[in-house]
Design a protein around this motif. Structure first.
Motif, short mmCIF file in Angstrom:
data_model
loop_
_atom_site.label_atom_id
_atom_site.label_comp_id
_atom_site.label_asym_id
_atom_site.label_seq_id
_atom_site.Cartn_x
_atom_site.Cartn_y
_atom_site.Cartn_z
N ILE A 57 0.82 -1.21 0.00
CA ILE A 57 0.00 0.00 0.00
C ILE A 57 0.85 1.26 0.00
CG2 ILE A 57 -2.01 -1.09 1.05
CD1 ILE A 57 -1.18 0.13 3.73
N GLY A 58 2.16 1.11 0.17
CA GLY A 58 3.07 2.24 0.19
C GLY A 58 4.31 1.90 0.98
N PRO A 59 5.12 2.90 1.28
CA PRO A 59 6.38 2.64 1.98
C PRO A 59 6.15 2.11 3.40
CG PRO A 59 5.95 4.98 1.90
CD PRO A 59 4.90 4.32 1.04
N VAL A 60 7.05 1.24 3.84
CA VAL A 60 6.99 0.71 5.20
C VAL A 60 8.07 1.41 6.00
CG1 VAL A 60 7.22 -1.34 6.65
CG2 VAL A 60 6.11 -1.51 4.40
N LEU A 61 7.66 2.04 7.08
CA LEU A 61 8.57 2.78 7.96
C LEU A 61 8.64 2.07 9.31
CD1 LEU A 61 7.24 6.39 7.24
CD2 LEU A 61 9.05 5.16 6.05
N LEU A 62 9.81 1.59 9.67
CA LEU A 62 10.02 0.93 10.95
C LEU A 62 10.54 1.97 11.94
CD1 LEU A 62 10.36 -1.53 12.83
CD2 LEU A 62 12.61 -1.91 11.76
N VAL A 63 9.76 2.23 12.97
CA VAL A 63 10.16 3.23 13.98
C VAL A 63 10.89 2.50 15.10
CG1 VAL A 63 9.39 5.06 15.52
CG2 VAL A 63 8.15 4.64 13.38
N THR A 64 12.18 2.86 15.26
CA THR A 64 13.02 2.22 16.26
C THR A 64 13.29 3.16 17.43
OG1 THR A 64 15.10 2.96 15.28
CG2 THR A 64 14.18 0.88 14.44
N GLY A 65 13.80 2.60 18.49
CA GLY A 65 14.16 3.38 19.68
C GLY A 65 15.06 2.52 20.54
N HIS A 66 14.46 1.79 21.50
CA HIS A 66 15.20 0.87 22.36
C HIS A 66 15.83 -0.22 21.50
CE1 HIS A 66 16.12 -1.46 25.92
NE2 HIS A 66 15.52 -2.51 25.38
N GLU A 67 17.11 -0.51 21.74
CA GLU A 67 17.84 -1.53 20.98
C GLU A 67 17.69 -1.30 19.47
OE1 GLU A 67 16.74 -5.43 22.43
OE2 GLU A 67 18.04 -5.20 24.17
N ALA A 68 17.86 -0.05 19.06
CA ALA A 68 17.60 0.34 17.67
C ALA A 68 18.35 -0.50 16.65
CB ALA A 68 17.94 1.82 17.48
N ALA A 69 19.60 -0.79 16.87
CA ALA A 69 20.38 -1.55 15.89
C ALA A 69 19.86 -2.97 15.75
CB ALA A 69 21.86 -1.55 16.26
N ARG A 70 19.55 -3.62 16.86
CA ARG A 70 19.02 -4.99 16.82
C ARG A 70 17.64 -5.01 16.15
NH1 ARG A 70 18.74 -7.89 22.20
NH2 ARG A 70 18.36 -9.68 20.84
N VAL A 71 16.81 -4.05 16.49
CA VAL A 71 15.47 -3.98 15.90
C VAL A 71 15.57 -3.70 14.40
CG1 VAL A 71 13.33 -2.61 15.88
CG2 VAL A 71 14.32 -3.37 18.06
N ALA A 72 16.39 -2.75 14.02
CA ALA A 72 16.57 -2.43 12.60
C ALA A 72 17.12 -3.62 11.83
CB ALA A 72 17.49 -1.23 12.44
N GLY A 73 17.91 -4.45 12.46
CA GLY A 73 18.45 -5.64 11.81
C GLY A 73 17.38 -6.60 11.32
N GLU A 74 16.21 -6.56 11.93
CA GLU A 74 15.11 -7.42 11.51
C GLU A 74 14.55 -7.01 10.14
OE1 GLU A 74 13.98 -10.30 13.17
OE2 GLU A 74 15.92 -9.87 14.10
N ALA A 75 14.88 -5.81 9.69
CA ALA A 75 14.40 -5.32 8.39
C ALA A 75 15.38 -5.63 7.26
CB ALA A 75 14.16 -3.81 8.47
N GLU A 76 16.50 -6.25 7.58
CA GLU A 76 17.52 -6.52 6.58
C GLU A 76 16.94 -7.29 5.39
OE1 GLU A 76 21.72 -8.91 6.25
OE2 GLU A 76 21.20 -7.99 8.17
N GLY A 77 17.22 -6.75 4.20
CA GLY A 77 16.76 -7.39 2.97
C GLY A 77 15.34 -7.06 2.58
#
Length: 148
Positions: free
Chosen positions: A45-65
């Motif tokens: 439906i459009g762009p997916v934006l993952l909003v991170t905060g706590h443990e940002a690097a680990r959480v962002a890693g889940e979006a890899e690929g």
């Protein structure tokens, strides 16, 4: 009309003790958050934006690929409102609004996200409550007037 999907994943998961619940594996072997992100992307439906905060690097890693943009909520310790502010501020101008999904809700399907976006086109804000396995699932969609 495009709608951004805001996946809120900035919280500290305090109720889970030392574990970040978003990173826990489901029976499929994938993390809760990765499942949510894949469904958000599949909704198309459009762009997916993952909003991170706590443990940002680990959480962002889940979006890899995945076709996911990470947005950091610097004030995430203030609560969900800070995550919403950061996510809404990042919604591209060409989007009519946003569908908000929590990162710990892996049972919200791509079809539900598409339906919310479709219904949000006719209203300025829409909240949906559906049942999955006897548990309530909540998602929201908001039109541009609320996003800017």
């Amino acid at each position: 009309m495009r709608f951004a999907v805001l996946v809120l994943a900035a919280g500290a998961s305090r109720r889970m003790g030392a574990q970040n619940k978003l990173l826990l594996a489901l029976a499929s072997g994938q993390s809760i958050l990765r499942t949510v992100l894949e469904r958000a992307v599949a909704a198309q439906i459009g762009p997916v934006l993952l909003v991170t905060g706590h443990e940002a690097a680990r959480v962002a890693g889940e979006a890899e690929g995945l076709a996911v943009q990470c947005v950091h909520a610097a004030e995430h310790e203030e609560g969900m409102a800070a995550s919403l502010r950061a996510g809404i501020a990042a919604v591209p101008e060409d989007c009519a609004g946003a569908v908000v999904c929590l990162g710990d809700m892996p049972f919200v399907s791509s079809a539900v996200l598409r339906e919310l976006a479709g219904r949000s086109r006719r209203r300025s804000i829409l909240c949906s409550r559906c049942l999955k396995g006897g548990q309530a699932i909540r998602c929201c969609g908001a039109g541009r007037i609320l996003a800017r």
